[in-house]
Design a protein around this motif. Sequence first.
Motif, PDB file in Angstrom:
ATOM      1  N   ALA A  13      22.067  99.183  13.777  1.00 37.35           N
ATOM      2  CA  ALA A  13      21.072  98.211  13.345  1.00 37.35           C
ATOM      3  C   ALA A  13      21.761  96.887  13.059  1.00 37.35           C
ATOM      4  O   ALA A  13      22.978  96.827  12.859  1.00 37.35           O
ATOM      5  N   ALA A  14      20.975  95.824  13.054  1.00 33.23           N
ATOM      6  CA  ALA A  14      21.497  94.488  12.780  1.00 33.23           C
ATOM      7  C   ALA A  14      20.531  93.773  11.852  1.00 33.23           C
ATOM      8  O   ALA A  14      19.317  93.977  11.900  1.00 33.23           O
ATOM      9  N   SER A  15      21.084  92.892  11.010  1.00 33.70           N
ATOM     10  CA  SER A  15      20.266  92.131  10.080  1.00 33.70           C
ATOM     11  C   SER A  15      20.936  90.795   9.822  1.00 33.70           C
ATOM     12  O   SER A  15      22.154  90.658   9.945  1.00 33.70           O
ATOM     13  N   GLY A  16      20.113  89.806   9.437  1.00 32.73           N
ATOM     14  CA  GLY A  16      20.652  88.498   9.104  1.00 32.73           C
ATOM     15  C   GLY A  16      20.917  87.614  10.298  1.00 32.73           C
ATOM     16  O   GLY A  16      21.511  86.544  10.155  1.00 32.73           O
ATOM     17  N   MET A  17      20.481  88.033  11.496  1.00 27.77           N
ATOM     18  CA  MET A  17      20.692  87.227  12.692  1.00 27.77           C
ATOM     19  C   MET A  17      19.507  86.271  12.871  1.00 27.77           C
ATOM     20  O   MET A  17      18.350  86.706  12.898  1.00 27.77           O
ATOM     21  N   ALA A  18      19.772  84.986  13.007  1.00 27.63           N
ATOM     22  CA  ALA A  18      18.713  84.006  13.210  1.00 27.63           C
ATOM     23  C   ALA A  18      17.959  84.307  14.510  1.00 27.63           C
ATOM     24  O   ALA A  18      18.548  84.792  15.485  1.00 27.63           O
ATOM     25  N   TRP A  19      16.661  83.993  14.522  1.00 25.63           N
ATOM     26  CA  TRP A  19      15.825  84.338  15.682  1.00 25.63           C
ATOM     27  C   TRP A  19      16.348  83.730  16.972  1.00 25.63           C
ATOM     28  O   TRP A  19      16.264  84.325  18.037  1.00 25.63           O
ATOM     29  N   TRP A  20      16.953  82.541  16.874  1.00 27.33           N
ATOM     30  CA  TRP A  20      17.387  81.842  18.080  1.00 27.33           C
ATOM     31  C   TRP A  20      18.714  82.369  18.617  1.00 27.33           C
ATOM     32  O   TRP A  20      19.154  81.958  19.691  1.00 27.33           O
ATOM     33  N   LYS A  21      19.341  83.310  17.886  1.00 27.68           N
ATOM     34  CA  LYS A  21      20.579  83.938  18.358  1.00 27.68           C
ATOM     35  C   LYS A  21      20.349  85.354  18.895  1.00 27.68           C
ATOM     36  O   LYS A  21      21.262  85.944  19.468  1.00 27.68           O
ATOM     37  N   LYS A  22      19.160  85.913  18.690  1.00 24.62           N
ATOM     38  CA  LYS A  22      18.985  87.346  18.904  1.00 24.62           C
ATOM     39  C   LYS A  22      19.187  87.767  20.356  1.00 24.62           C
ATOM     40  O   LYS A  22      19.721  88.853  20.621  1.00 24.62           O
ATOM     41  N   ALA A  23      18.782  86.953  21.315  1.00 30.30           N
ATOM     42  CA  ALA A  23      18.966  87.335  22.719  1.00 30.30           C
ATOM     43  C   ALA A  23      20.441  87.517  23.038  1.00 30.30           C
ATOM     44  O   ALA A  23      20.843  88.478  23.705  1.00 30.30           O
ATOM     45  N   GLU A  24      21.264  86.602  22.540  1.00 34.04           N
ATOM     46  CA  GLU A  24      22.712  86.713  22.776  1.00 34.04           C
ATOM     47  C   GLU A  24      23.312  87.863  21.982  1.00 34.04           C
ATOM     48  O   GLU A  24      24.174  88.600  22.483  1.00 34.04           O
ATOM     49  N   THR A  34      25.137  75.823  29.736  1.00 30.48           N
ATOM     50  CA  THR A  34      23.975  75.089  29.264  1.00 30.48           C
ATOM     51  C   THR A  34      23.347  75.792  28.073  1.00 30.48           C
ATOM     52  O   THR A  34      23.579  76.976  27.841  1.00 30.48           O
ATOM     53  N   ASN A  35      22.525  75.052  27.345  1.00 28.40           N
ATOM     54  CA  ASN A  35      21.851  75.578  26.172  1.00 28.40           C
ATOM     55  C   ASN A  35      20.509  76.176  26.567  1.00 28.40           C
ATOM     56  O   ASN A  35      19.630  75.474  27.078  1.00 28.40           O
ATOM     57  N   ARG A  36      20.346  77.470  26.313  1.00 33.98           N
ATOM     58  CA  ARG A  36      19.082  78.138  26.632  1.00 33.98           C
ATOM     59  C   ARG A  36      17.915  77.531  25.874  1.00 33.98           C
ATOM     60  O   ARG A  36      16.773  77.537  26.359  1.00 33.98           O
ATOM     61  N   LEU A  37      18.153  76.998  24.672  1.00 37.33           N
ATOM     62  CA  LEU A  37      17.089  76.450  23.834  1.00 37.33           C
ATOM     63  C   LEU A  37      17.241  74.930  23.692  1.00 37.33           C
ATOM     64  O   LEU A  37      17.115  74.372  22.604  1.00 37.33           O
ATOM     65  N   ARG A  38      17.513  74.237  24.795  1.00 36.20           N
ATOM     66  CA  ARG A  38      17.823  72.811  24.708  1.00 36.20           C
ATOM     67  C   ARG A  38      16.651  71.968  24.212  1.00 36.20           C
ATOM     68  O   ARG A  38      16.837  70.838  23.767  1.00 36.20           O
ATOM     69  N   TRP A  39      15.427  72.488  24.245  1.00 35.16           N
ATOM     70  CA  TRP A  39      14.281  71.739  23.752  1.00 35.16           C
ATOM     71  C   TRP A  39      14.298  71.577  22.230  1.00 35.16           C
ATOM     72  O   TRP A  39      13.622  70.701  21.675  1.00 35.16           O
ATOM     73  N   ILE A  40      15.113  72.420  21.535  1.00 33.68           N
ATOM     74  CA  ILE A  40      15.108  72.376  20.075  1.00 33.68           C
ATOM     75  C   ILE A  40      15.984  71.255  19.525  1.00 33.68           C
ATOM     76  O   ILE A  40      15.679  70.664  18.487  1.00 33.68           O
ATOM     77  N   ALA A  41      17.088  70.944  20.214  1.00 34.79           N
ATOM     78  CA  ALA A  41      18.078  70.010  19.661  1.00 34.79           C
ATOM     79  C   ALA A  41      17.468  68.665  19.253  1.00 34.79           C
ATOM     80  O   ALA A  41      17.774  68.159  18.161  1.00 34.79           O
ATOM     81  N   PRO A  42      16.602  68.014  20.071  1.00 41.33           N
ATOM     82  CA  PRO A  42      16.021  66.741  19.622  1.00 41.33           C
ATOM     83  C   PRO A  42      15.213  66.879  18.330  1.00 41.33           C
ATOM     84  O   PRO A  42      15.251  65.990  17.470  1.00 41.33           O
TER      85      PRO A  42
END
Length: 553
Positions: free
Chosen positions: A207-218, A532-540
């Motif tokens: 099991a895993a816990s404490g992982m931010a949602w935007w890291k979970k795929a990796e 490249t950043n999979r979530l590049r839309w978030i950075a701005p």
Amino acid sequence: MSGVPLLRAPPFPWADATVALPQVSSVGMDGPLPVSRGQFADLRAARVGGCFWAPPIVGDDPIAVVLRPGSAAEVAALLAYDEDGAALWLVPQSPAGWGHVLAGRNLQPDAVDPWSVLDRARFLVAHGDDEWIALARIAGVAVKVLSPGRFGAPGDSGDALDARAALALAQAHYRDPFGGGATGLAETIDLLATWRAALDGNRQIAAASGMAWWKKAEIRRFLWHPARPLRFARSPARALALAERAGGAVAIWPSRVSPGLIAQARQQGVPLVRVEDGFVRSVGLGVDLVPPSSVVVDALGIHFDPAGPSDLEAVLANAGFSPRLLARARALRETIVAAGISKYAADTQATVPPRAEPGRRLVLVPGQVEDDMSVRAGGHGLASNLELVRRARLAEPDAEIWFRPHPDVDAGHRKGAVPDAQVLAHADRVVRGGGMAPLLDAVDAVHVLTSLAGFEALLRGREVVCHGTPFYAGWGLTRDLAPVPDRRGRALSLDALVAGVLILYPRYLDPVTGLPCPPEVLVGRMAGARATNRLRWIAPLRRIQGRLMAALR
């Protein structure tokens, strides 16, 4: 001869990880062994070949004889190899549908990791078409062949069986799964060893816990194992319950590890495995929600806390660094430096201001996030960026000192901002923007608290003074002003430090295929601008948020 390659990739479900195509070479049996004894030794050390990711047979007791019957009907005849109650294992060649063939015997009816058996075996009895013959010879196990096949025939000597195993390795066409081109046997062994080490570590994690949602795929890919699906839990308590039920460990982000959680895990008998960003992380800042392409997975502790041991510290204190590994580390270091790579980017184009006085010693002081865990763990009470600059000036009264604010702090997301006027009471310049690498190339020395910039400075041959205790202090390469654990009593060369810190300890994901990869692949992608950043839309959006937070402060 044809057949499944002896060296195969685990069944990663999200990408084609094929590392070998069967029997396309014209190499024949005549002449010297087409694969060296040294490569047999490399395979033994890596414990790869066959289905090495399958469940192991647990234990370390010796096994006298391993029987590999091809059918249930053969079992009775093969029991003649029973040596007066000696340890004897039945590991069927085709286990499907066997059930419990013989009560009271050590029967393994499912596919198993062959190395978990052959590492303990003295003798193997198998049919000639069984790849375990080749693996047994690579492992140094004696073999009796029951029928002719690709890997041996009745009456074959050990040398003849070795030649067949070498031929099976030599006749395959080895493929680089990251680019699709051809590669060599040595590189394939290295890659499979990397995958084996990660899977062996992942096998225990339930099991895993404490992982931010935007890291979970990796994180799912970093911690993947075919035999155990990873379950994310919203709370550490829920993760502990899941892991206890499954008899496994919990992977958790270190900032979510409280003393209460540690005590609860110990009480429940659940191991905790810390997962943290790696040292060559990504093509963007974590504070901008850029998922990591590198993490560390530490079952002992965590590298930034000198109060206790960590897997990294164990590697640096105890590992043997072969000439081949040191050469690999040197090449990796040279690539990183030439490409201007630091933790978050590759940058050789940034403009660096000139020195105020040519020839005067130039010192860089990198600022840090003042409540960062590495500062709290390794700063020994020192957390203030302003105090760090003041101490650097006291140590370097005649030097030109540049202070670089931490980008997360400058962006308004983290604690540690110091007004420029206060910094300039001790420093000569505040430098912002651009990558860290061009700055490190320009200076003579770096004063750090626990910043990774100190390690990046060592890569570039710069003098490093540590006011705290970062993971790279205490190995004879830095000037250490803070206490260093006695566990670090070993002097290392720079390439040995690089081998431990960048090759043996972290894990990497190829940002193109998503497959676990060696550091050279990620560094190559970063240098070639293919990461490249999979979530590049978030950075701005994060930059806007940071400016608002800074204004509110």
